[in-house]
Design a protein around this motif. Structure first.
Motif, PDB file in Angstrom:
ATOM      1  N   THR A 170     -45.931  43.253  44.620  1.00 34.98           N
ATOM      2  CA  THR A 170     -45.993  42.533  46.059  1.00 34.98           C
ATOM      3  C   THR A 170     -44.928  43.305  46.645  1.00 34.98           C
ATOM      4  N   ALA A 171     -44.695  43.163  48.078  1.00 37.24           N
ATOM      5  CA  ALA A 171     -43.705  43.660  48.924  1.00 37.24           C
ATOM      6  C   ALA A 171     -42.130  43.152  48.279  1.00 37.24           C
ATOM      7  N   ASP A 172     -41.989  42.234  47.838  1.00 35.80           N
ATOM      8  CA  ASP A 172     -40.942  41.672  47.492  1.00 35.80           C
ATOM      9  C   ASP A 172     -40.273  41.890  45.927  1.00 35.80           C
ATOM     10  N   THR A 173     -41.360  42.710  45.404  1.00 38.99           N
ATOM     11  CA  THR A 173     -41.002  43.151  43.875  1.00 38.99           C
ATOM     12  C   THR A 173     -40.046  44.145  43.860  1.00 38.99           C
ATOM     13  N   VAL A 174     -38.992  44.217  43.015  1.00 37.59           N
ATOM     14  CA  VAL A 174     -38.094  44.970  42.916  1.00 37.59           C
ATOM     15  C   VAL A 174     -37.990  45.853  41.463  1.00 37.59           C
ATOM     16  N   LEU A 175     -38.693  46.900  41.593  1.00 37.17           N
ATOM     17  CA  LEU A 175     -38.985  47.632  40.309  1.00 37.17           C
ATOM     18  C   LEU A 175     -37.923  48.210  39.861  1.00 37.17           C
ATOM     19  N   ASN A 176     -37.900  48.419  38.165  1.00 36.67           N
ATOM     20  CA  ASN A 176     -36.731  49.037  37.556  1.00 36.67           C
ATOM     21  C   ASN A 176     -37.371  49.661  36.177  1.00 36.67           C
ATOM     22  N   SER A 177     -36.598  50.288  35.557  1.00 34.79           N
ATOM     23  CA  SER A 177     -37.047  50.904  34.252  1.00 34.79           C
ATOM     24  C   SER A 177     -37.248  49.928  33.306  1.00 34.79           C
ATOM     25  N   GLU A 178     -36.440  48.965  32.993  1.00 32.59           N
ATOM     26  CA  GLU A 178     -36.605  47.986  32.211  1.00 32.59           C
ATOM     27  C   GLU A 178     -38.065  47.267  32.236  1.00 32.59           C
ATOM     28  N   PHE A 179     -38.305  46.956  33.416  1.00 34.05           N
ATOM     29  CA  PHE A 179     -39.413  46.294  33.610  1.00 34.05           C
ATOM     30  C   PHE A 179     -40.781  47.049  33.281  1.00 34.05           C
ATOM     31  N   LEU A 180     -40.712  48.296  33.730  1.00 32.70           N
ATOM     32  CA  LEU A 180     -41.884  49.259  33.351  1.00 32.70           C
ATOM     33  C   LEU A 180     -42.125  49.385  32.002  1.00 32.70           C
ATOM     34  N   ASN A 181     -41.049  49.687  31.510  1.00 30.23           N
ATOM     35  CA  ASN A 181     -41.151  49.587  29.758  1.00 30.23           C
ATOM     36  C   ASN A 181     -41.879  48.480  29.349  1.00 30.23           C
ATOM     37  N   ARG A 182     -41.469  47.366  29.886  1.00 33.34           N
ATOM     38  CA  ARG A 182     -42.192  46.097  29.166  1.00 33.34           C
ATOM     39  C   ARG A 182     -43.591  45.914  29.662  1.00 33.34           C
ATOM     40  N   CYS A 183     -43.780  46.419  30.913  1.00 31.18           N
ATOM     41  CA  CYS A 183     -45.267  46.528  31.193  1.00 31.18           C
ATOM     42  C   CYS A 183     -46.142  47.270  30.334  1.00 31.18           C
ATOM     43  N   ARG A 184     -45.556  48.469  30.085  1.00 31.61           N
ATOM     44  CA  ARG A 184     -46.308  49.329  29.066  1.00 31.61           C
ATOM     45  C   ARG A 184     -46.224  48.795  27.773  1.00 31.61           C
ATOM     46  N   MET A 185     -45.377  48.063  27.043  1.00 26.24           N
ATOM     47  CA  MET A 185     -45.362  47.396  25.574  1.00 26.24           C
ATOM     48  C   MET A 185     -46.374  46.504  25.677  1.00 26.24           C
ATOM     49  N   ASN A 186     -46.360  45.518  26.793  1.00 23.95           N
ATOM     50  CA  ASN A 186     -47.065  44.386  26.911  1.00 23.95           C
ATOM     51  C   ASN A 186     -48.613  44.422  27.123  1.00 23.95           C
ATOM     52  N   THR A 187     -48.862  45.466  27.639  1.00 23.27           N
ATOM     53  CA  THR A 187     -50.296  45.817  28.160  1.00 23.27           C
ATOM     54  C   THR A 187     -51.060  46.714  27.150  1.00 23.27           C
ATOM     55  N   ILE A 188     -52.120  46.101  26.549  1.00 28.26           N
ATOM     56  CA  ILE A 188     -52.693  46.954  25.452  1.00 28.26           C
ATOM     57  C   ILE A 188     -54.213  46.981  25.764  1.00 28.26           C
ATOM     58  N   SER A 189     -54.632  48.236  25.811  1.00 24.77           N
ATOM     59  CA  SER A 189     -56.304  48.319  26.453  1.00 24.77           C
ATOM     60  C   SER A 189     -57.106  47.727  25.356  1.00 24.77           C
ATOM     61  N   GLY A 190     -58.103  46.898  25.778  1.00 28.83           N
ATOM     62  CA  GLY A 190     -59.136  46.479  25.077  1.00 28.83           C
ATOM     63  C   GLY A 190     -58.516  44.940  24.288  1.00 28.83           C
ATOM     64  N   TYR A 192     -48.828  41.194  57.805  1.00 30.51           N
ATOM     65  CA  TYR A 192     -47.567  40.208  57.735  1.00 30.51           C
ATOM     66  C   TYR A 192     -46.298  40.788  56.853  1.00 30.51           C
ATOM     67  N   GLU A 193     -46.636  41.570  56.084  1.00 29.65           N
ATOM     68  CA  GLU A 193     -45.610  42.145  55.238  1.00 29.65           C
ATOM     69  C   GLU A 193     -45.171  43.696  55.613  1.00 29.65           C
ATOM     70  N   SER A 194     -45.258  44.286  56.678  1.00 30.65           N
ATOM     71  CA  SER A 194     -45.290  45.782  57.177  1.00 30.65           C
ATOM     72  C   SER A 194     -43.861  45.822  56.983  1.00 30.65           C
ATOM     73  N   HIS A 195     -42.989  45.028  57.508  1.00 33.78           N
ATOM     74  CA  HIS A 195     -41.523  45.214  57.579  1.00 33.78           C
ATOM     75  C   HIS A 195     -40.974  45.122  56.249  1.00 33.78           C
ATOM     76  N   VAL A 196     -41.315  44.107  55.269  1.00 31.95           N
ATOM     77  CA  VAL A 196     -40.885  44.117  54.161  1.00 31.95           C
ATOM     78  C   VAL A 196     -41.221  45.262  53.362  1.00 31.95           C
ATOM     79  N   ALA A 197     -42.303  46.247  53.359  1.00 29.78           N
ATOM     80  CA  ALA A 197     -42.525  47.287  52.725  1.00 29.78           C
ATOM     81  C   ALA A 197     -41.322  48.609  52.931  1.00 29.78           C
ATOM     82  N   LEU A 198     -40.708  48.413  53.914  1.00 26.05           N
ATOM     83  CA  LEU A 198     -39.521  49.160  54.177  1.00 26.05           C
ATOM     84  C   LEU A 198     -38.535  49.455  53.125  1.00 26.05           C
ATOM     85  N   HIS A 199     -38.342  48.048  52.813  1.00 34.43           N
ATOM     86  CA  HIS A 199     -37.232  47.502  51.949  1.00 34.43           C
ATOM     87  C   HIS A 199     -37.600  47.875  50.576  1.00 34.43           C
TER      88      HIS A 199
END
Length: 845
Positions: free
Chosen positions: A683-703, A586-593
């Motif tokens: 998801t296929a609609d997600t727009v990634l950027n550096s700001e979100f990736l940095n918050r992903c690193r800071m807000n995720t703590i192993s264990g 269902y989402e193959s065409h969205v993956a191109l964007h």
């Protein structure tokens, strides 16, 4: 007596005029002329008096003229004076005017330049080498050189800057990790406990449980035995020498080597001693950090050979940082020169011999209170003030006794805290009576933060209604749900406390019992705590035995406790993120964007992230992969991107499944990656950027923590902007979209946390085979991970509007949330209402 003729007086008058002074002038010059005139008259009188009577007047006149001036010259001068006399006052006035003007200029220059201007210059310019004053402006510059000469012109000299040649590569500037390190701020207290192999699992564990979480500093256990298995949650240092004195020497040496720069006070104690943590912190907080102090229970040396007093190690003792630094150069000499069997005596002799400090029990009104424990002592019946106020209790023979002591002293401190609170409340009440507003200035309860005051209708806090069995404000949105768990315990406790407070108020006249909740309201005020309003039906019994059922309304507040800083593990922004995109047909065409956004935001910027595609095929689709691959276009674009960016490698995994559950897909992915891998599920609609990736690193703590962001979902442009062109860069405003709280598809977590959660889930999975399909990733982490699930809005994560189709193969709950998210993404209520209103108006016309 001779008489002077008129001609003689005329000659005298001529002389006066020549002198420039008239006979009627009263100035100082006229007085001098009169003196000369009188002298000449005196000489003329004397001459006339001495001359014989036969002398002719002409002879006398000649003598007088000779005394004054030659006759011919005086005649000329008299004619000249007669001509100048009318203009004389004018000439004299002009001359005096010029003279006074020149004199006044001289006086002003001298006073301004030498005194006032000198002071002004000093204020403006300042002394050489001084930081006072500012640069003097050129408009008031004196323009003098060092020799005092006036400098007519000043030409600035330009000094060119020549960059010094560097011998090697530039040195990297070292900055401390924490600001306290640069400022020299140290922790207050460091606690060292001496234990042994026999008591490490009993008394040492008891000390760790009763002392460690109350301290702001660090707690370390020293022992001479190297054990293979150590108790959990304890930091133990083994020196490898069972002898007490070498163990003490190695312990002090370890403190000087590793911790002397971080702490101000060091508390050393044995593991058979109970220490009241709050009293220890209070004592240390009143001692200055720069003191040289050796504080504990003083004792005399055995044999009396050494003068001074040492501190017994049984009740423990305090050592200041300044004392240890002074002792540091002589510690090795103490080890070789001082012979002793007891470690506390050895350390005491070392301090006395090389530092000159004796053990003290009291310092400036601060006492080191200790108590010697006796066998079979009944703690509740001990009324000794020394025991009640003790900082340490020694000896403690068992871990059970350690816990009993801790409970006893904690109850004492708690009771003292309550008494202090009541005292402060009474003082506040007494002071409020003399205030301008009277008792109105004292808010209820006294000493608690006042209630929150809303500024608009949207800030009004909601009261939730409840009874003894039901709650009429449920988390899932249901209008009514049954009280259970913490909510039921909360209601039961509030009713119990309300009856107790009512009995305190009406005793001994009335005794209330058998409470029944008629109405209950509660709300959470983030500024002060949970507030309750209860309507209670109680049975009132008087002293005479009469009973009656009465109703009372009570208000209660459960205040927020002291806010504490929770220690969190250290994380960095240098962790590599593995991005996983599960993709269906269902989402193959969205993956191109999605790939276009990744090329711009990730690959071109060199972001430390790896992109992985998870192609999920149905059984029928998997059979046609070689002839008609539904993801062929996506794979072709991945190949083109890898050619465009040679350093980028995009991998994919093909999965064949009938039910595309996210847990089944992650089970396959988890086995292919190391446990320390950081996963980012998108998801296929997600727009990634550096700001979100940095918050992903800071807000995720192993264990410790998993991160589930809430993205901002744009509304349908045809609804949000009817008959308008949508703006190119939309802001996060209410008219543009909303944070979609029904989606849990984006997630950041570590592979190790996922694997441990799946392991805990295996027991319930054996009883319910459909658990993998009914649960999504968020529910699994909440129920089985034991981690802190961090759910927060993410402004850097934004999704454009797309008319999504929910997969009917999903579980009922997941499918319902997908439909709800899709419906709310069309527009706000006001926008949809306006659209319906316009349609109805169009149909009516």
């Amino acid at each position: 007596m001779a008489v002077i003729s008129a001609s003689e007086f005329a000659l005298i008058d001529v002389w006066l005029v020549k002198g420039g002074v008239r006979s009627d002038d009263t100035s100082e010059g006229s007085r001098d002329s009169h003196v000369s005139l009188y002298r000449c008259e005196e000489r003329a009188t004397q001459f006339l008096s001495l001359a014989p009577l036969k002398a002719s007047p002409h002879c006398a006149e000649e003598r007088i003229v000779h005394c004054l001036l030659p006759q011919t010259e005086s005649m000329r001068i008299s004619m000249l004076v007669s001509l100048i006399r009318p203009t004389g006052p004018i000439i004299v006035g002009i001359s005096l005017g010029f003279t006074l003007s020149l004199l006044s200029v001289t006086w002003v220059n001298e006073s301004c330049d030498s005194d006032w201007m000198g002071a002004a210059d000093e204020m403006l310019i300042g002394q050489p080498g001084s930081s006072k004053g500012a640069r003097k402006p050129s408009s008031i510059s004196t323009g003098t050189t060092d020799n005092g000469n006036v400098e007519e012109d000043f030409e600035p000299r330009i000094v060119p800057y020549n960059k010094p040649a560097q011998e090697g590569p530039p040195k990297k500037v070292f900055r401390s990790k924490y600001a306290s390190t640069e400022l020299g701020i140290r922790e207050r207290l460091f606690v060292s406990v001496f234990t042994s192999k026999a008591t490490m699992n009993t008394l040492a564990v008891a000390i760790n449980r009763t002392l460690s979480h109350h301290l702001d500093g660090r707690l370390i256990f020293f022992t001479g035995t190297r054990n293979r298995k150590l108790p959990n949650g304890m930091f133990v240092i083994a020196h490898g020498d069972e002898r007490p004195v070498p163990n003490m020497y190695q312990s002090v040496r370890h403190l000087l080597k590793h911790h002397i720069a971080e702490y101000d006070w060091f508390y050393l104690v044995q593991d058979d001693t109970y220490t009241q943590p709050e009293r220890l912190k209070t004592l240390v907080s009143h001692l200055s950090m720069g003191l040289q102090l050796y504080m504990g229970r003083p004792g005399e040396f055995i044999g009396g050979e050494t003068q001074g007093r040492y501190c017994h190690s049984g009740p423990g003792f305090l050592l200041s940082r300044a004392l240890l630094l002074k002792l540091q150069p002589f510690l090795e000499q103490c080890r070789t020169d001082i012979i002793s069997v007891r470690p506390d005596e050895w350390l005491g002799r070392c301090i006395i011999d090389y530092v000159g400090m004796n053990c003290v029990e009291e310092y400036e009104g601060l006492n080191y209170n200790y108590f010697t424990m006796e066998n079979n002592m009944d703690l509740p019946r001990v009324g000794n003030d020394g025991f009640q106020n003790a900082l340490t209790v020694h000896p403690v023979t068992s871990a059970e006794l350690m816990y009993r002591l801790h409970k006893h002293f904690t109850e004492i401190e708690l009771q003292r805290t309550y008494e202090e609170i009541e005292k402060l409340q009474s003082e506040i009440k007494n002071v409020s009576e003399v205030a301008a507003d009277g008792n109105k200035s004292a808010l209820w309860p006294i000493g608690i933060t006042p209630p929150f005051e809303p500024k608009s209708r949207f800030e009004v806090l909601r009261w939730d209604y409840f009874t003894e069995d039901n709650l009429f404000s449920c988390v899932d949105g249901a209008p009514k749900c049954q009280l259970s768990g913490a909510d039921r315990e909360d209601v039961t406790d509030v009713i119990k406390v309300a009856v107790e407070e009512l009995n305190k108020k009406y005793n001994p006249f009335v005794q209330l019992s058998a409470p029944r909740l008629v109405n209950g309201y509660r709300r959470l005020d983030q500024t002060r705590g949970m507030e309750y309003t209860l309507d209670l039906q109680v049975q009132a019994t008087t002293e005479s035995g009469h009973q009656k059922s009465i109703a009372r309304r009570v208000h209660l507040v459960r205040p927020l406790s002291q806010v504490e800083i929770i220690p969190m593990p250290y994380v960095t922004e240098a962790t590599r993120v593995h991005v996983f995109l599960p993709l269906t047909s269902y989402e193959s065409h969205v993956a191109l964007h999605f790939l276009d956004h990744c090329s711009t935001n990730l690959f071109e910027t060199g972001e430390n992230a790896v992109l992985n595609f998870l192609f999920t095929y149905e059984p029928a689709e998997a059979q046609k992969v070689s002839t008609n691959d539904i993801f062929a276009e996506v794979k072709a674009k991945i190949t083109a991107i890898e050619r465009r960016y040679p350093s980028v490698k995009v991998s994919w995994i093909s999965i064949k499944t009938e039910i595309p559950g996210v847990l089944r897909i992650l089970d396959i992915v988890s086995r292919k990656h190391p446990v320390e891998t950081l996963f980012l599920l998108v998801t296929a609609d997600t727009v990634l950027n550096s700001e979100f990736l940095n918050r992903c690193r800071m807000n995720t703590i192993s264990g410790w923590q998993a991160f589930f962001p809430i993205h901002f979902q744009d509304f349908d442009p045809s609804v949000a902007y009817p008959d308008q062109v949508p703006p190119s860069s939309e802001d996060l405003v209410r008219e543009a979209g909303h944070f979609d709280r029904y989606t849990f598809e984006e997630a950041c977590f570590y592979n190790s946390d996922y694997m441990s959660s799946r392991t805990r889930m295996s027991g319930d999975l054996q009883e319910n085979d459909e658990l993998l399909e009914s649960l999504d990733l968020y529910d699994m982490f909440v129920q089985y991970s034991g981690l802190h699930v961090f759910r927060a809005v993410e402004p850097a994560l934004r999704q454009a509007y797309r008319n999504r189709t929910c997969d009917p193969r999903l579980s009922e709950d997941v499918f319902h949330r997908c439909l709800q998210s899709s419906l709310e993404s069309h527009g706000s209520r006001s926008q949809l209402a306006m659209l319906i209103f316009e349609q109805e108006q169009g149909n009516s016309t």
